[in-house]
Design an enzyme around this catalytic site. Structure first.
Site, PDB file in Angstrom:
ATOM      1  CG  ASP A  71       3.800  18.019   0.110  1.00  0.00           C
ATOM      2  OD1 ASP A  71       4.033  16.802   0.023  1.00  0.00           O
ATOM      3  OD2 ASP A  71       2.998  18.621  -0.626  1.00  0.00           O
ATOM      4  CG  HIS A 102       2.014  10.102  -7.404  1.00  0.00           C
ATOM      5  ND1 HIS A 102       1.723   8.772  -7.462  1.00  0.00           N
ATOM      6  CD2 HIS A 102       2.602  10.307  -6.206  1.00  0.00           C
ATOM      7  CE1 HIS A 102       2.140   8.192  -6.347  1.00  0.00           C
ATOM      8  NE2 HIS A 102       2.682   9.104  -5.569  1.00  0.00           N
ATOM      9  CG  LEU A 103       2.985  17.668 -10.119  1.00  0.00           C
ATOM     10  CD1 LEU A 103       1.811  18.574  -9.746  1.00  0.00           C
ATOM     11  CD2 LEU A 103       4.311  18.374  -9.832  1.00  0.00           C
ATOM     12  NE  ARG A 105      -3.872  -1.945   2.382  1.00  0.00           N
ATOM     13  CZ  ARG A 105      -5.070  -1.656   1.867  1.00  0.00           C
ATOM     14  NH1 ARG A 105      -5.330  -0.447   1.418  1.00  0.00           N
ATOM     15  NH2 ARG A 105      -6.013  -2.565   1.813  1.00  0.00           N
ATOM     16  CG  ASN A 128       8.839  12.669  -6.336  1.00  0.00           C
ATOM     17  OD1 ASN A 128       9.686  12.764  -5.458  1.00  0.00           O
ATOM     18  ND2 ASN A 128       7.601  13.091  -6.180  1.00  0.00           N
ATOM     19  NE  ARG A 163       8.241  16.210  -2.983  1.00  0.00           N
ATOM     20  CZ  ARG A 163       8.259  17.275  -2.183  1.00  0.00           C
ATOM     21  NH1 ARG A 163       9.213  18.195  -2.314  1.00  0.00           N
ATOM     22  NH2 ARG A 163       7.352  17.415  -1.233  1.00  0.00           N
ATOM     23  CE1 TYR A 165       4.521   3.413   0.867  1.00  0.00           C
ATOM     24  CE2 TYR A 165       5.475   5.618   0.809  1.00  0.00           C
ATOM     25  CZ  TYR A 165       5.362   4.347   0.286  1.00  0.00           C
ATOM     26  OH  TYR A 165       6.094   3.995  -0.816  1.00  0.00           O
ATOM     27  CG  MET A 202       0.655  24.860  -8.953  1.00  0.00           C
ATOM     28  SD  MET A 202       1.769  26.105  -9.604  1.00  0.00           S
ATOM     29  CE  MET A 202       0.878  27.604  -9.212  1.00  0.00           C
ATOM     30  CG  PHE A 203      -0.944  20.620  -3.040  1.00  0.00           C
ATOM     31  CD1 PHE A 203      -2.234  21.100  -3.242  1.00  0.00           C
ATOM     32  CD2 PHE A 203      -0.700  19.270  -3.248  1.00  0.00           C
ATOM     33  CE1 PHE A 203      -3.261  20.237  -3.646  1.00  0.00           C
ATOM     34  CE2 PHE A 203      -1.713  18.409  -3.645  1.00  0.00           C
ATOM     35  CZ  PHE A 203      -2.996  18.887  -3.851  1.00  0.00           C
TER      36      PHE A 203
HETATM   37  N1  UDP Z   1       1.579  18.488  -5.951  1.00  0.00           N
HETATM   38  C1  UDP Z   1       0.804  19.580  -6.308  1.00  0.00           C
HETATM   39  N2  UDP Z   1      -0.453  19.353  -6.810  1.00  0.00           N
HETATM   40  C2  UDP Z   1      -0.965  18.104  -6.951  1.00  0.00           C
HETATM   41  C3  UDP Z   1      -0.168  16.994  -6.599  1.00  0.00           C
HETATM   42  C4  UDP Z   1       1.104  17.217  -6.101  1.00  0.00           C
HETATM   43  O1  UDP Z   1       1.229  20.729  -6.186  1.00  0.00           O
HETATM   44  O2  UDP Z   1      -2.128  17.985  -7.380  1.00  0.00           O
HETATM   45  C5  UDP Z   1       2.944  18.712  -5.431  1.00  0.00           C
HETATM   46  C6  UDP Z   1       3.197  18.132  -4.058  1.00  0.00           C
HETATM   47  O3  UDP Z   1       2.835  19.043  -3.056  1.00  0.00           O
HETATM   48  C7  UDP Z   1       4.693  17.873  -4.112  1.00  0.00           C
HETATM   49  C8  UDP Z   1       4.956  17.557  -5.581  1.00  0.00           C
HETATM   50  O4  UDP Z   1       3.827  18.059  -6.300  1.00  0.00           O
HETATM   51  O5  UDP Z   1       5.401  19.042  -3.791  1.00  0.00           O
HETATM   52  C9  UDP Z   1       5.064  16.071  -5.865  1.00  0.00           C
HETATM   53  O6  UDP Z   1       3.969  15.426  -5.251  1.00  0.00           O
HETATM   54  P1  UDP Z   1       3.633  13.918  -5.511  1.00  0.00           P
HETATM   55  O7  UDP Z   1       2.375  13.586  -4.759  1.00  0.00           O
HETATM   56  O8  UDP Z   1       3.648  13.643  -6.978  1.00  0.00           O
HETATM   57  O9  UDP Z   1       4.864  13.126  -4.906  1.00  0.00           O
HETATM   58  P2  UDP Z   1       5.539  13.143  -3.437  1.00  0.00           P
HETATM   59  O10 UDP Z   1       6.730  14.054  -3.551  1.00  0.00           O
HETATM   60  O11 UDP Z   1       4.516  13.625  -2.458  1.00  0.00           O
HETATM   61  O12 UDP Z   1       5.919  11.730  -3.232  1.00  0.00           O
END
Ligand code: UDP
Length: 331
Positions: A290, A195-196, A84, A178, A227, A149, A213-214
């Site tokens: 994050d 995932h982005l 998972r 990533n 990343r 996780y 964009m988070f």
């Molecule tokens: N992210 C974003 N918008 C989304 C999905 C992800 O801005 O809809 C950002 C997330 O905050 C991180 C980066 O993209 O900074 C990569 O996120 P992801 O979930 O792909 O991989 P992680 O680094 O969390 O394993």
């Protein structure tokens, strides 16, 4: 325990757990293409039957229950991907991660021991490190996972270390950063996509209106998180090398990334270039947990495995993911 020849010397028989999932299916496809005999064990809880590569024998079953029966046939090695892997779900329902990742992996290790399977390559993660003290992140960084996780994957790494020491297992853990891109018809297809890159490509293919964009106020040059995106084919190459270099009684751990960081804005821009779609992007609040920057040091994998990532250009990574996305769209 009888150790057979290293896998580079001949055709070997390998068990791939989780071979109906994203990384597992791509690695299984590479192993079949390299001429190996591959059996995929997957319960299809998150994987897809049609993602099991052509040329693999497929056993549908629960890892904890079925691994022993399958390994009794005799195998040269196991590549263990079944897990998972949703961070948010692991925070809400940690029991699923201790059971499905840790307990199931213990059952697999016991089956490996019982049947004398000589080598194991395990799909670990950068999430075992948590918030980094130093970037790029080397393997001797502190491991302080920030969610169940990552903690479950770290617990499995510790189990593997002890099995290598006590029982002579030849083991390698690969800590992915990533993972992105696709290998032909094998790629990323999650029921719940977090995932982005797949999310951005869903905007380009009309399945979503905009990407969020988070956070745009991080302490990075353009304010968005950075990343390290690694092409899944480069990852598969590392698995083949890990199988060859695994040594009895040793648990080697390698970080795998391209060693370059790309911001969320840069990823979206690369997706605009590749797809020709304007891809509307809106700023949203930061996502809990994050870190601002995660970039791998893969120096150890490069030195010890002679691994060289070949597909480090963001437009190559996104381009392969885009072809995969387009091929799956209804016509
Ligand atoms: N992210 C974003 N918008 C989304 C999905 C992800 O801005 O809809 C950002 C997330 O905050 C991180 C980066 O993209 O900074 C990569 O996120 P992801 O979930 O792909 O991989 P992680 O680094 O969390 O394993």
């Amino acid at each position: 325990m009888v150790h057979r020849h290293p896998p580079e010397e001949d055709h070997v028989k390998l068990l791939v757990t989780g071979g109906a999932g994203y990384v597992g299916s791509v690695c299984a496809a590479h192993l079949v293409e390299a001429g190996h005999e591959v059996v995929v064990l997957d319960d299809l809880s998150t994987g897809h039957r049609d993602a099991v590569p052509d040329g693999c024998r497929f056993v549908e079953g629960d890892l904890a229950e079925a691994a022993g029966g399958v390994l009794a046939e005799g195998f040269d090695g196991v590549l263990h991907f079944a897990a998972r892997s949703l961070v948010g779900e692991s925070v809400q329902r940690p029991e699923l991660y201790w059971e499905g990742n840790v307990i199931a992996s213990l059952r697999l290790l016991e089956a490996i021991r019982e049947h004398g399977t000589p080598r194991l390559v395990f799909s670990s993660t950068a999430a075992t490190y948590g918030e980094p003290e130093q970037v790029p992140i080397p393997e001797d960084s502190p491991t302080r996972p920030t969610n169940p996780y990552g903690a479950s994957k770290l617990a499995i790494d510790h189990m593997i270390t002890s099995y290598a020491a006590a029982h002579g297992l030849a083991a390698v853990s690969l800590r992915y950063f990533n993972v992105a891109g696709a290998h032909g018809r094998y790629g990323e297809r999650h029921a719940v996509e977090t995932h982005l890159i797949p999310i951005v490509l869903q905007v380009a293919s009309g399945q979503r209106d905009a990407v969020q964009m988070f956070g745009d106020d991080w302490d990075t040059p353009d304010g968005t998180c950075i990343r390290d995106y690694i092409h899944v084919d480069d990852l598969a190459d590392a698995h083949k090398l890990a199988l060859q270099h695994a040594e009895p009684g040793r648990h080697a751990i390698y970080n795998l990334g391209s060693g370059q960081g790309f911001s969320v804005r840069e990823v979206i821009e690369a997706c605009r270039t590749v797809t020709g779609h304007p891809i509307p992007a809106v700023t949203a609040p930061r996502r809990a947990g994050d870190p601002a920057v995660l970039v791998a040091s893969s120096a150890r994998a490069q030195a010890e495995l002679a691994w060289r990532p070949q597909r480090t250009d963001l437009t190559t990574i996104v381009g392969d993911a885009w072809r995969f996305t387009q091929d799956r769209l209804p016509v």
